[in-house]
Scaffold this motif. Sequence first.
Motif, PDB file in Angstrom:
ATOM      1  N   TYR A 253      26.327  37.025  30.487  1.00  0.00           N
ATOM      2  CA  TYR A 253      25.405  37.549  29.473  1.00  0.00           C
ATOM      3  C   TYR A 253      24.165  36.675  29.300  1.00  0.00           C
ATOM      4  O   TYR A 253      23.138  37.151  28.825  1.00  0.00           O
ATOM      5  CB  TYR A 253      26.144  37.705  28.141  1.00  0.00           C
ATOM      6  CG  TYR A 253      26.850  39.035  28.024  1.00  0.00           C
ATOM      7  CD1 TYR A 253      26.389  40.011  27.142  1.00  0.00           C
ATOM      8  CD2 TYR A 253      27.951  39.334  28.808  1.00  0.00           C
ATOM      9  CE1 TYR A 253      27.020  41.239  27.044  1.00  0.00           C
ATOM     10  CE2 TYR A 253      28.594  40.552  28.722  1.00  0.00           C
ATOM     11  CZ  TYR A 253      28.123  41.508  27.843  1.00  0.00           C
ATOM     12  OH  TYR A 253      28.750  42.733  27.765  1.00  0.00           O
ATOM     13  N   GLU A 256      20.330  37.863  33.367  1.00  0.00           N
ATOM     14  CA  GLU A 256      20.079  39.308  33.417  1.00  0.00           C
ATOM     15  C   GLU A 256      21.040  40.004  34.358  1.00  0.00           C
ATOM     16  O   GLU A 256      21.578  41.076  34.048  1.00  0.00           O
ATOM     17  CB  GLU A 256      18.636  39.576  33.861  1.00  0.00           C
ATOM     18  CG  GLU A 256      17.591  39.299  32.807  1.00  0.00           C
ATOM     19  CD  GLU A 256      16.204  39.716  33.265  1.00  0.00           C
ATOM     20  OE1 GLU A 256      16.093  40.371  34.330  1.00  0.00           O
ATOM     21  OE2 GLU A 256      15.235  39.400  32.571  1.00  0.00           O
ATOM     22  N   THR A 574      25.070  43.689  34.513  1.00  0.00           N
ATOM     23  CA  THR A 574      23.636  43.918  34.384  1.00  0.00           C
ATOM     24  C   THR A 574      23.391  45.031  33.387  1.00  0.00           C
ATOM     25  O   THR A 574      24.213  45.942  33.247  1.00  0.00           O
ATOM     26  CB  THR A 574      23.008  44.277  35.741  1.00  0.00           C
ATOM     27  OG1 THR A 574      21.602  44.476  35.565  1.00  0.00           O
ATOM     28  CG2 THR A 574      23.625  45.538  36.331  1.00  0.00           C
ATOM     29  N   ASP A 575      22.267  44.936  32.672  1.00  0.00           N
ATOM     30  CA  ASP A 575      21.851  46.028  31.791  1.00  0.00           C
ATOM     31  C   ASP A 575      21.026  47.064  32.542  1.00  0.00           C
ATOM     32  O   ASP A 575      20.709  48.123  31.996  1.00  0.00           O
ATOM     33  CB  ASP A 575      21.025  45.481  30.622  1.00  0.00           C
ATOM     34  CG  ASP A 575      21.886  44.716  29.630  1.00  0.00           C
ATOM     35  OD1 ASP A 575      23.036  45.150  29.399  1.00  0.00           O
ATOM     36  OD2 ASP A 575      21.428  43.692  29.099  1.00  0.00           O
ATOM     37  N   ASP A 592      28.192  47.745  30.904  1.00  0.00           N
ATOM     38  CA  ASP A 592      27.221  46.935  31.640  1.00  0.00           C
ATOM     39  C   ASP A 592      27.839  46.193  32.826  1.00  0.00           C
ATOM     40  O   ASP A 592      27.267  45.232  33.313  1.00  0.00           O
ATOM     41  CB  ASP A 592      26.533  45.941  30.699  1.00  0.00           C
ATOM     42  CG  ASP A 592      27.515  45.049  29.953  1.00  0.00           C
ATOM     43  OD1 ASP A 592      28.718  45.093  30.279  1.00  0.00           O
ATOM     44  OD2 ASP A 592      27.081  44.315  29.043  1.00  0.00           O
TER      45      ASP A 592
END
Length: 610
Positions: A253, A256, A574-575, A592
């Motif tokens: 977290y 990225e 990843t977002d 995510d």
Amino acid sequence: MGYEFKINKTIMIIIGFLFLFGIVIQLSRSNYVLQLNTGNEPLHNKIIERTSALSAKEVKAFNEDKFLLIYDPEDSESMALKDNNVKTFEYLRKALEVVPVSNIPDDFTEYKNVIIAFSSLEKVSDMNRLTNYVDQGGKVFFEIRPELTDGLFAIYRKLGIYELGHDFEKIKGIQMDSDLLLKGNQLKIEEGFIVNNSLSVQINEACKVYASSLKGLPLLWSTPYGKGTFMVLNGTMLGDKLNRGLIVGSLSYLNEDFIYPIMNSKVVYIDDFPAPFPEGHNDDIYNDYKRNIASFFREIWWPDIAKVAVKDDVKYTGVLIESYNDRVNGPFEDRIGKETLKIFGRELIKSGGEIGIHGYNHQSLTKDQNQVKELGYRAWGSEKDMAESLKEAKKYFDEIFPNYTLRTYVPPSNILSEEGKKAIKEAIPSIDILASLYVDDEAKVSYIQEYEVGKQFIELPRLSSDYHYSDINKWTIASSATMFGSFSHFIHPDDVLDEERNRGDHWNVLSKQFSQMMHDVKKNYPWMSSMTASESAEILKDYSSAQVFISEKNSKLNVYINHFSGNLDFLLRTDKKIKTAKNCDVEKVSEDRYLVHAKANKLVIQLEGK
């Protein structure tokens, strides 16, 4: 008036089918099926061609991401934290440089992240170097709460703290406020095995909180600073091996995009099974089921356990005991559980499970009486006696399963000495897997393992245990799913009879909790591959041998794998959305996170963005 009875062709076919079906059923129930080669030999001996994406020259020139960890060699907590990180990064296949606080580099720009693994911040001569690094886009993770010294007072507002107390709080338990542990959002741990020494703080609204105390005190958060990010663990828990998953989740977290290899393995062991079932009467069992102990295990316990396997995709690895006598010198006899081995061993194999060895009896293979005195066991007099007892267990097993290859050994009470390991190899050379414990017990006498492939044995630790769906099991499951993408659990049949282990709960409670635990593992991690210990050992070989090199630029992840067997999985956090994926299958497993299955030794994943 006469009638002529004729049997048409269809009826003849049906009769013939039923006849053949009956023969098959009888064969499956007979000793003939036990003579078949149902062991692990083909899997164990298969030849694997491993390929590499990079040459030795390219590996040497490869510019991989580097992480820096700074520790204090004069502080035992810092040393434990350093050691825990070093092992964690080995599993992650990421480059970690470790330096003492007295030798901090002048420039941090070459590092992807800087990890502060010590609490006395006043030992940093120039904290501005660190804050400037973050201001320019760097990421710093404080893995232990700082001491209340001038070093903290100079920086605490930059860490997102606007109010700082004058003392520490002893915090038991934790509440996850995020999915930082995979599928662990809102996980609440009230049992006292998680303890933190924490700062009393108030943090500003720009902070993102990932975990709190049960009373709402922030325990883990991140906060932006300039172009970069600070992350703070307001506690002292990350030096514990049990919490490595929290380190991995935090790094996932903090960055990225974060990708790393996993084992992807789900294994459940039944220790002391097959074994002679206890004879006699138990009041609770009789009152609940109107059966004696042996009948209960045959008619209630095993059907319930087998039902869980079918319903929740579980393959059991059972490890046999020949006798429960306490003999540590010959002659080794007492073949009293032969019928149990025949019936339930066959059931295990037919259901896709595995049989391993627990021992001739339940006396741990050690010559040190101090190791086993609290258990009421007897120490062995010699390595020769250990080996002779194991040879008898092998003969006992071979009489029923003559063509089965035994590969897995589980130490009784998870205690095993070096002499015991030598005896195992002498007595049963095919055994190449040791399955004991990943985390030490309170008595500090167990054989503790890491996941690794040694010269003689594959070390395949178990991570959780018990029928109870306890807080420690919930935490371990989420932590190991995050760290290894794996689940490794064990139970004992006689936990049902032991008041200390069953905590006063009857089988109706224990079975429901175990069933719920297996159900939740399947629901939360349906992508985990259910397998036996031997199958998991082969996965560990692939995982351990793989060398992984990752480069990231413009939201493109290039993953290079050397010594690739054709089988390796990764977790990617990843977002961003995945635009394209080359040479891999990608499956979304949470909001995510993605499971990435490599199909070749070079993967290219293009994320949305630049």
